[in-house]
Design a protein around this motif. Structure first.
Motif, PDB file in Angstrom:
ATOM      1  N   VAL A  29     -12.116  -0.501   8.526  1.00 30.01           N
ATOM      2  CA  VAL A  29     -12.027   0.885   8.060  1.00 30.01           C
ATOM      3  C   VAL A  29     -13.244   1.229   7.194  1.00 30.01           C
ATOM      4  N   SER A  71      -6.063   1.324   5.284  1.00 32.20           N
ATOM      5  CA  SER A  71      -6.664   1.264   6.623  1.00 32.20           C
ATOM      6  C   SER A  71      -6.454   2.550   7.412  1.00 32.20           C
ATOM      7  N   SER A  72      -5.562   3.412   6.948  1.00 35.88           N
ATOM      8  CA  SER A  72      -5.359   4.665   7.685  1.00 35.88           C
ATOM      9  C   SER A  72      -6.137   5.848   7.101  1.00 35.88           C
ATOM     10  N   GLY A 111      -1.675  -0.784   4.609  1.00 38.33           N
ATOM     11  CA  GLY A 111      -1.795   0.265   5.611  1.00 38.33           C
ATOM     12  C   GLY A 111      -2.267   1.598   5.057  1.00 38.33           C
ATOM     13  N   TRP A 112      -1.940   1.873   3.796  1.00 40.10           N
ATOM     14  CA  TRP A 112      -2.360   3.173   3.255  1.00 40.10           C
ATOM     15  C   TRP A 112      -3.884   3.247   3.140  1.00 40.10           C
ATOM     16  N   GLY A 166      -9.057   8.284   6.839  1.00 39.76           N
ATOM     17  CA  GLY A 166     -10.100   8.668   7.793  1.00 39.76           C
ATOM     18  C   GLY A 166     -11.203   9.497   7.173  1.00 39.76           C
TER      19      GLY A 166
END
Ligand code: G3I
Length: 303
Positions: A142, A93-94, A90-91, A96
């Motif tokens: 991502v 895919s988040s 998750g770190w 930005g």
């Protein structure tokens, strides 16, 4: 020759399997592994969620177990996989911000390839970046959404700088049928990479087939990719119900293409498969050879 690996080696090819580190201690499993297979792909242990679970904290322990087993038994390794939208923590895919993600992606590639340098025959540098269906375009991820179309090229260039000896592959599923839009999308990318000098050495066709086995155009697809100047490999073979005919046809297609350099099945016994209840592999739950084993061995020229 009387084993898959030795029969494949007689024509300069390899025969491999996916391996789970946690099963190496099972003697039925490791006996078949070391008798039959001369290439290993870690089933999960080199994926991002295992190797860099938080930023900058690398964990190569499970993969090291497999690599050291391979070294002790004369088996080569395919590295799977450096950049993939799935089994991604998750770190990542988040993220930005493009600058941050670019540096995170390149650091991941470089650190993992450096760790295993000299021990990996070929890396799946980018896995499954193309969309299913008729678009022929990259899938949403991502990497695609934050870095844009150029992320695949960037990953391959970074990989070549990290380890100039390993072969660099693009790997995907549902690219076995020549006329499919997804196949054409990947083909156009590889053609473009070769034309512009972007480093790429091989294309992996995963080959997760239904009970009918490979599409009629499979050999055409393999030879068309090879004609671009890359090796092709069958990287994750499994076939619902594993008929001897379907396996034989798959192996013969590879044997008919000079640059089809190897075949990897995605597990050893049916009970090792991710396709629960489909019995898609070459050995039954007890480790006995199935008819598909004999068909594969004979298609390799062994017996
Ligand atoms: O390790 C955890 C364990 O700690 C936990 O208790 C358990 C509970 O679900 O999960 C375990 O992780 C599982 C992992 O396999 C190891 O067994 C994951 O849930 C499970 O999702 C994961 O599945 C793998 C899948 O990739 C994930 O996408 C399969 O084993 C693996 O065969 C499969 O392989 C992929 C290739 O990498 C790429 N191409 C398609 C192929 C088939 O999906």
């Amino acid at each position: 020759s009387s084993t898959l690996g030795a029969a494949a080696a007689d024509s300069g090819r390899y025969f491999g399997t996916a391996v789970a580190a946690g099963k190496l201690g099972n003697s039925t499993y490791s006996t078949i592994l070391d008798r039959e297979f001369n290439m290993i792909t870690p089933e999960n242990e080199m994926k991002w969620d295992t190797t860099e679970p938080s930023r900058g904290n690398f964990n190569f322990g499970p993969a090291d177990q497999i690599v050291s087993h391979a070294g002790a038994h004369g088996q080569r390794m395919r590295g799977h996989t450096l950049v993939w939208h799935s089994q991604l923590p998750g770190w990542v895919s988040s993220i930005g911000d493009a600058g941050t993600l670019r540096s995170v992606m390149n650091n991941h590639i470089t650190t993992e390839m450096n760790h295993f340098k000299g021990r990996i025959y070929a890396w799946d540098v980018v896995n499954e970046a193309f969309a299913d269906g008729g678009s022929g375009q990259h899938r949403s991820s991502v990497f695609q959404n934050v870095l844009g179309n150029g992320f695949i090229e960037e990953a391959f260039r970074t990989a070549r700088s990290a380890d100039s000896s390993a072969k660099l592959c693009y790997n995907d599923y549902n690219i076995e049928n020549w006329t499919d839009a997804k196949t054409q999308g990947v083909y156009n990318m590889v053609r473009d990479f070769k034309a512009r000098g972007v480093p790429i050495d091989c294309v992996g066709l995963q080959s997760h087939f239904g009970s009918g086995g490979p599409p009629a155009s499979f050999q055409t697809t393999l030879s068309n990719f090879a004609a671009l100047g890359v090796d092709v490999q069958i990287t994750e073979l499994d076939i619902a119900q594993a008929s001897a005919t379907a396996y034989g046809n798959t192996v013969r297609a590879c044997m008919s293409v000079a640059r089809c350099t190897g075949i990897t099945v995605w597990g050893i016994r049916d009970s090792d498969s991710w396709r629960t209840g489909e019995n898609p592999l070459l050995f039954d739950n007890n480790g006995n050879k199935k008819p598909a084993y004999d068909a594969s061995l004979s298609a390799l020229g062994g017996g």
